[in-house]
Design an enzyme around this catalytic site. Sequence first.
Site, PDB file in Angstrom:
ATOM      1  N   CYS A 162      -1.166   3.541  -6.649  1.00 36.23           N
ATOM      2  CA  CYS A 162      -1.983   2.934  -5.595  1.00 36.23           C
ATOM      3  C   CYS A 162      -2.202   1.490  -6.023  1.00 36.23           C
ATOM      4  O   CYS A 162      -2.477   1.225  -7.206  1.00 36.23           O
ATOM      5  CB  CYS A 162      -3.314   3.678  -5.481  1.00 36.23           C
ATOM      6  SG  CYS A 162      -4.586   2.803  -4.541  1.00 36.23           S
ATOM      7  N   HIS A 214      -4.504  -0.541  -5.692  1.00 34.62           N
ATOM      8  CA  HIS A 214      -5.832  -0.914  -6.214  1.00 34.62           C
ATOM      9  C   HIS A 214      -5.907  -0.707  -7.738  1.00 34.62           C
ATOM     10  O   HIS A 214      -6.649  -1.412  -8.422  1.00 34.62           O
ATOM     11  CB  HIS A 214      -6.933  -0.054  -5.577  1.00 34.62           C
ATOM     12  CG  HIS A 214      -7.304  -0.459  -4.176  1.00 34.62           C
ATOM     13  ND1 HIS A 214      -6.476  -0.250  -3.100  1.00 34.62           N
ATOM     14  CD2 HIS A 214      -8.427  -1.058  -3.681  1.00 34.62           C
ATOM     15  CE1 HIS A 214      -7.078  -0.693  -1.995  1.00 34.62           C
ATOM     16  NE2 HIS A 214      -8.257  -1.183  -2.320  1.00 34.62           N
ATOM     17  N   CYS A 268       0.860  -1.177   0.000  1.00 34.11           N
ATOM     18  CA  CYS A 268       0.000   0.000   0.000  1.00 34.11           C
ATOM     19  C   CYS A 268       0.903   1.236   0.000  1.00 34.11           C
ATOM     20  O   CYS A 268       1.707   1.420   0.925  1.00 34.11           O
ATOM     21  CB  CYS A 268      -0.869  -0.021   1.252  1.00 34.11           C
ATOM     22  SG  CYS A 268      -1.945   1.410   1.427  1.00 34.11           S
TER      23      CYS A 268
HETATM   24  N1  DGL Z   1      -4.009   0.540  -1.921  1.00 33.02           N
HETATM   25  C1  DGL Z   1      -3.603   1.727  -1.328  1.00 33.02           C
HETATM   26  C2  DGL Z   1      -2.393   2.389  -1.925  1.00 33.02           C
HETATM   27  O1  DGL Z   1      -1.587   1.728  -2.529  1.00 33.02           O
HETATM   28  C3  DGL Z   1      -4.492   2.613  -0.543  1.00 33.02           C
HETATM   29  C4  DGL Z   1      -5.848   2.887  -1.029  1.00 33.02           C
HETATM   30  C5  DGL Z   1      -6.677   3.550   0.033  1.00 33.02           C
HETATM   31  O2  DGL Z   1      -7.043   2.842   0.970  1.00 33.02           O
HETATM   32  O3  DGL Z   1      -6.929   4.743  -0.050  1.00 33.02           O
HETATM   33  O4  DGL Z   1      -2.208   3.559  -1.787  1.00 33.02           O
END
Ligand code: DGL
Length: 274
Positions: free
Chosen positions: A193, A195, A83
């Site tokens: 990110c 996601h 993350c």
């Molecule tokens: N997956 C996350 C990242 O790499 C965070 C996304 C979130 O929870 O805002 O930043």
Amino acid sequence: MAIQPLSSQSISQQAIGVMDSGVGGISVLKHIHALLPHEDLVYIADSKHAPYGNKTADEITARCFEIADFLITKDVKALVVACNTATAAAIDAMRKRYTLPIIGMEPAVKPAAEASRNGVIGVLATVGTLKSAQFAALLESYGRNVKVVTEACVGLVECIERGELDTPETKSLIRQYCLPLLDEGADTIVLGCTHYPFVKDAILEVVGESVTLIDTGAAVANQLKRQLEEKGLLSTSMQKAEVNFWTNSPAANASLVVELLWGMHAHAALFDSF
Ligand code: DGL
């Protein structure tokens, strides 16, 4: 009888913990599993508290401590913070609190600056990542000779958490955040990110195949492998690894979303969380 400390030989057979605010880190988990197919993996999605992107660094650090404490009860030998937002907010505090190897990640500004043909790069990331001191330092080190255009993709993580990878809402958010990058001339876009790789196809539909998308999952897996090698912690097992998922998501379809993103059969067990 005295308790013998574990030798590095037996520690090497323990699993690797991988954590994220939610299901996004599964994009990194895939790279780790492909590169290290004999390493057992424990993935934990803090989906009840996603997104981290609009939380304060102190709130994110508290979440990371709870998740890492849980993973440590599973006897992990190393921890991957899959993350960008959590890495920026909490990795220093985590390295002070825990002694096991901790691998974090940051938006791939350096590779993007090297890959760009026209010197304009775009960065898609969360508000938390973009306003962090770590991101400012990245720009200072690697963004000096390129123009860097950033977009905080508010709302996109929530769509992906629901498993909505190509719904009208997801596509409309992607257009909203990618078109300004194209207007500024970006020929290379960093998926800052974990996601976002899950909506790579929808992003390519908007930006076109001539734009290079850069994701850091493979680099994180390589870095993990190097650290385990250096510390003599690579598994010597020849068996197919176990991959276990944990989530605190209140959604009834949480396991289905994990399975959709993992791309193979998966069951996400529920863990209690404050
Ligand atoms: N997956 C996350 C990242 O790499 C965070 C996304 C979130 O929870 O805002 O930043």
